[in-house]
Design an enzyme around this catalytic site. Structure first.
Site, short mmCIF file in Angstrom:
data_model
loop_
_atom_site.label_atom_id
_atom_site.label_comp_id
_atom_site.label_asym_id
_atom_site.label_seq_id
_atom_site.Cartn_x
_atom_site.Cartn_y
_atom_site.Cartn_z
N TYR A 14 31.60 -18.81 -23.71
CA TYR A 14 31.60 -17.66 -24.62
C TYR A 14 31.13 -18.07 -26.01
O TYR A 14 30.31 -17.40 -26.63
CB TYR A 14 33.01 -17.04 -24.72
N GLU A 171 47.87 -14.27 -13.90
CA GLU A 171 46.71 -13.52 -13.40
C GLU A 171 46.30 -14.05 -12.01
O GLU A 171 45.90 -13.29 -11.14
CB GLU A 171 45.53 -13.64 -14.37
N ALA A 316 39.07 -16.10 -25.22
CA ALA A 316 37.66 -15.69 -25.20
C ALA A 316 37.36 -14.78 -26.40
O ALA A 316 36.29 -14.89 -27.01
CB ALA A 316 37.37 -14.96 -23.90
N GLN A 317 38.31 -13.93 -26.73
CA GLN A 317 38.11 -13.02 -27.85
C GLN A 317 37.82 -13.79 -29.15
O GLN A 317 36.88 -13.48 -29.88
CB GLN A 317 39.39 -12.18 -28.01
P1 FAD Z 1 34.25 -22.19 -21.90
O1 FAD Z 1 34.24 -20.77 -21.55
O2 FAD Z 1 35.14 -23.11 -21.15
O3 FAD Z 1 32.75 -22.74 -21.82
C1 FAD Z 1 32.41 -24.09 -21.96
C2 FAD Z 1 31.00 -24.30 -21.44
O4 FAD Z 1 30.64 -25.66 -21.65
C3 FAD Z 1 30.84 -24.04 -19.95
O5 FAD Z 1 29.67 -23.30 -19.72
C4 FAD Z 1 30.72 -25.43 -19.34
O6 FAD Z 1 29.94 -25.47 -18.17
C5 FAD Z 1 30.06 -26.18 -20.47
N1 FAD Z 1 30.33 -27.62 -20.44
C6 FAD Z 1 31.55 -28.21 -20.31
N2 FAD Z 1 31.43 -29.55 -20.34
C7 FAD Z 1 30.10 -29.79 -20.49
C8 FAD Z 1 29.35 -30.98 -20.62
N3 FAD Z 1 29.93 -32.19 -20.57
N4 FAD Z 1 28.02 -30.89 -20.78
C9 FAD Z 1 27.40 -29.69 -20.83
N5 FAD Z 1 28.07 -28.51 -20.72
C10 FAD Z 1 29.40 -28.57 -20.56
N6 FAD Z 1 40.74 -15.29 -22.76
C11 FAD Z 1 40.73 -13.99 -23.16
O7 FAD Z 1 40.56 -13.72 -24.37
N7 FAD Z 1 40.91 -12.97 -22.27
C12 FAD Z 1 41.07 -13.19 -20.95
O8 FAD Z 1 41.22 -12.25 -20.16
C13 FAD Z 1 41.09 -14.54 -20.49
N8 FAD Z 1 41.24 -14.79 -19.18
C14 FAD Z 1 41.21 -16.10 -18.75
C15 FAD Z 1 41.34 -16.33 -17.38
C16 FAD Z 1 41.32 -17.65 -16.92
C17 FAD Z 1 41.48 -17.90 -15.44
C18 FAD Z 1 41.14 -18.72 -17.83
C19 FAD Z 1 41.11 -20.14 -17.32
C20 FAD Z 1 41.01 -18.48 -19.19
C21 FAD Z 1 41.04 -17.16 -19.66
N9 FAD Z 1 40.91 -16.88 -21.02
C22 FAD Z 1 40.92 -15.58 -21.45
C23 FAD Z 1 40.66 -17.95 -21.98
C24 FAD Z 1 39.14 -18.05 -22.21
O9 FAD Z 1 38.47 -18.06 -20.97
C25 FAD Z 1 38.77 -19.28 -23.02
O10 FAD Z 1 39.47 -19.25 -24.23
C26 FAD Z 1 37.25 -19.26 -23.25
O11 FAD Z 1 36.58 -19.45 -22.03
C27 FAD Z 1 36.83 -20.33 -24.26
O12 FAD Z 1 35.45 -20.24 -24.43
P2 FAD Z 1 34.58 -21.53 -24.72
O13 FAD Z 1 33.18 -21.05 -24.92
O14 FAD Z 1 35.22 -22.31 -25.79
O15 FAD Z 1 34.66 -22.42 -23.42
P1 NAD Z 2 49.30 -21.75 -21.28
O1 NAD Z 2 49.52 -22.98 -22.07
O2 NAD Z 2 49.22 -20.47 -22.00
O3 NAD Z 2 50.44 -21.61 -20.17
C1 NAD Z 2 50.89 -22.71 -19.43
C2 NAD Z 2 52.25 -22.43 -18.89
O4 NAD Z 2 52.67 -23.53 -18.11
C3 NAD Z 2 53.30 -22.22 -19.99
O5 NAD Z 2 54.04 -21.06 -19.72
C4 NAD Z 2 54.14 -23.48 -19.91
O6 NAD Z 2 55.48 -23.28 -20.27
C5 NAD Z 2 54.01 -23.84 -18.43
N1 NAD Z 2 54.26 -25.26 -18.18
C6 NAD Z 2 53.77 -26.32 -18.87
N2 NAD Z 2 54.27 -27.47 -18.38
C7 NAD Z 2 55.07 -27.13 -17.34
C8 NAD Z 2 55.86 -27.89 -16.43
N3 NAD Z 2 55.92 -29.22 -16.48
N4 NAD Z 2 56.54 -27.22 -15.48
C9 NAD Z 2 56.47 -25.87 -15.39
N5 NAD Z 2 55.77 -25.12 -16.25
C10 NAD Z 2 55.06 -25.73 -17.20
O7 NAD Z 2 47.96 -22.02 -20.44
P2 NAD Z 2 47.06 -20.99 -19.62
O8 NAD Z 2 47.87 -19.95 -18.96
O9 NAD Z 2 46.16 -21.85 -18.80
O10 NAD Z 2 46.19 -20.28 -20.75
C11 NAD Z 2 45.26 -21.06 -21.51
C12 NAD Z 2 44.68 -20.21 -22.62
O11 NAD Z 2 43.87 -19.18 -22.07
C13 NAD Z 2 45.74 -19.54 -23.47
O12 NAD Z 2 45.29 -19.52 -24.80
C14 NAD Z 2 45.79 -18.14 -22.92
O13 NAD Z 2 46.20 -17.18 -23.87
C15 NAD Z 2 44.33 -17.91 -22.51
N6 NAD Z 2 44.27 -16.93 -21.41
C16 NAD Z 2 44.23 -15.62 -21.76
C17 NAD Z 2 44.22 -14.67 -20.77
C18 NAD Z 2 44.18 -13.21 -21.16
O14 NAD Z 2 44.09 -12.93 -22.36
N7 NAD Z 2 44.23 -12.28 -20.23
C19 NAD Z 2 44.22 -15.05 -19.42
C20 NAD Z 2 44.26 -16.40 -19.10
C21 NAD Z 2 44.30 -17.35 -20.12
#
Ligand code: FAD
Ligand code: NAD
Length: 403
Positions: A14, A171, A316-317
């Protein structure tokens, strides 16, 4: 060799995609050379990875070809893996070459934090990128196949165990519980035999989130069959279990997934940037401490919210918003002007609880539940698609069917 300043953007998530997009909108071609380096030729929707991991969407739906949305006449795209950043030398090493830069944007995203818990790195599945998310679903399905074929008659093979109930864990759990009936029908397995368990160390799921919404999420998921073990710390991970709590209880499962937290891509720490709780503390204009030509954004950094004396949320936001400030600050530097401070415009959080359900806390603390929240989640996803690829991308990838 061009005499223009070179801006190198690392990572097309993002933060990197939106920085690159904004740079092409804000800079004239003669002002700078822009290079985007990414591991793959596609960008992926990290926010949909839990769906890929549960098999509720096709992995290709979450992929967007970078060259479809980035102007390749303005940006040189290098498909390679960054292996090392040398900020003192202004060079970046990759698997297949190296690049120098005048300005660097580090947007390499997150990796799983294991907190040194024994066995997590070796044995647990993690939701980090398309490939390992896809592998989780394939593994989960293979366990159903093993059981159905009689190769192994241990019912624990069908257990799906998820460690951590942050937003990713919740999720994912919601998607898994939605997928189970389909897998059971496909492999003629009784649904009662499958357990979906979620273990959380804190006394509640989604620690820190609005209590009413947390209660809603918990009861909705429990009604669908999820078993929560809250206040239960994971101490160790084995190939087929978590060892939890003070009494070291073993919870067995055929699929063990860790969603216990994230940290900055380790390349950032290895480059010598000082880390606080796994990320760089960016300066207020998003530059890295000590380096006036390096920006560090998205999941690689914390950005301080001076008004509330805590970091802004890392999601992501904020990554998308930081990209806007990063691009305009790069423009300011090229023009010899002052950079601006990043200020986060928090539009709230919406978390999916499966296809037709979600929870959200948006704008002025307005709470959303169920289908309304789900529709809002789809609007957010589609807005991003619009920003990065216009209406065409929404039609191609968007979540237009809300329920
Ligand atoms: P990333 O999205 O992780 O992008 C990093 C990029 O770098 C990727 O394209 C990767 O391929 C590339 N890259 C990595 N290493 C290398 C390398 N060595 N060389 C070249 N390229 C590389 N946030 C929200 O606000 N709303 C949500 O609904 C939400 N849902 C989520 C659901 C899940 C399952 C997860 C895991 C996270 C979610 N998040 C959400 C959090 C959000 O996705 C992250 O905060 C966001 O992706 C961060 O953006 P970024 O660009 O920093 O990194
Ligand atoms: P997180 O750090 O938010 O949550 C990890 C969870 O694992 C915590 O509740 C923590 O208490 C638990 N945990 C850690 N160690 C543990 C242990 N030893 N035993 C049991 N539980 C343990 O991480 P995440 O859920 O991967 O989210 C990562 C980031 O991505 C956050 O900033 C989150 O807000 C964002 N995200 C946002 C959305 C969304 O906005 N819809 C969705 C997914 C992720």
């Amino acid at each position: 060799m061009s005499s223009k300043p070179r801006i190198l953007v690392l990572g097309a998530g993002y933060a990197g995609m939106m920085t690159t997009k904004r740079l092409t909108q804000q800079l004239k071609p003669e002002e700078a050379d822009i290079i985007l380096v990414n591991k793959h030729n596609y960008h992926y929707q990290t926010t949909w990875l839990h769906e890929v991991a549960a098999g509720t969407i096709d992995p290709n739906r979450a992929r967007i070809m970078i060259s479809d949305v980035i102007d390749t006449k303005r940006v040189q795209i290098v498909y390679d893996s960054v292996t090392e950043i040398k900020p003192q030398e202004q060079r970046v090493m990759m698997e297949n070459g190296e690049l120098g830069y005048d300005y660097l944007v580090i947007s390499l995203g997150f990796e799983t934090a294991t907190f040194g818990i024994p066995g997590i790195a070796e044995h647990a599945w993690t939701i980090e990128n398309i490939e390992n998310s896809k592998a989780i679903y394939e593994h989960m399905e293979s366990q159903f196949i093993r059981y159905a074929s009689g190769e192994d008659d241990d019912e624990k093979l069908l257990n799906i165990l998820i460690g951590g109930s942050g937003f990713t864990g919740i999720e994912f759990v919601a998607e898994v519980i939605e997928k189970v009936p389909e897998l059971c029908r496909k492999y003629e397995i009784s649904e009662e035999k499958v357990r979906v368990l979620n273990v959380e160390a804190a006394p509640t799921i989604l620690p820190g989130f609005d209590e009413e919404l947390v209660e809603y999420a918990k009861s909705r998921l429990e009604n669908r069959g999820v078993e929560f073990r809250i206040g239960t710390k994971i101490q160790e991970c084995t190939p087929d279990s978590f060892i939890v709590g003070e009494d070291k209880e073993e919870i067995k499962a055929g699929t063990v997934v860790w969603t216990g937290g994230v940290q900055a891509n380790s390349i950032v720490g290895e480059a010598g940037f000082e880390l606080t709780k796994g990320k760089v503390n960016a300066r207020e204009d998003l530059r890295a401490p000590g380096f006036d030509n390096v920006f560090v954004i998205g999941d690689c950094s914390w950005v301080w919210d001076y008004e509330n004396d805590k970091p802004y949320p890392v999601n992501a936001q904020s990554a998308i918003q930081e990209a806007g400030t990063c691009a305009s600050n790069l423009k300011a530097l090229l023009h010899g002007e002052n950079t601006s401070r990043f200020v986060f415009d928090n539009k709230g959080v919406v978390a999916s609880l499966g296809k037709g359900d979600a929870i959200g806390n948006i704008l002025d603390d307005k709470k959303l539940y169920g289908k309304t929240a789900r529709a809002m989640k789809n609007v957010i996803d589609n807005r991003y698609l619009f920003l990065v690829g216009g209406p065409k991308l929404i039609l191609k990838k968007g979540k237009v069917r809300f329920f």
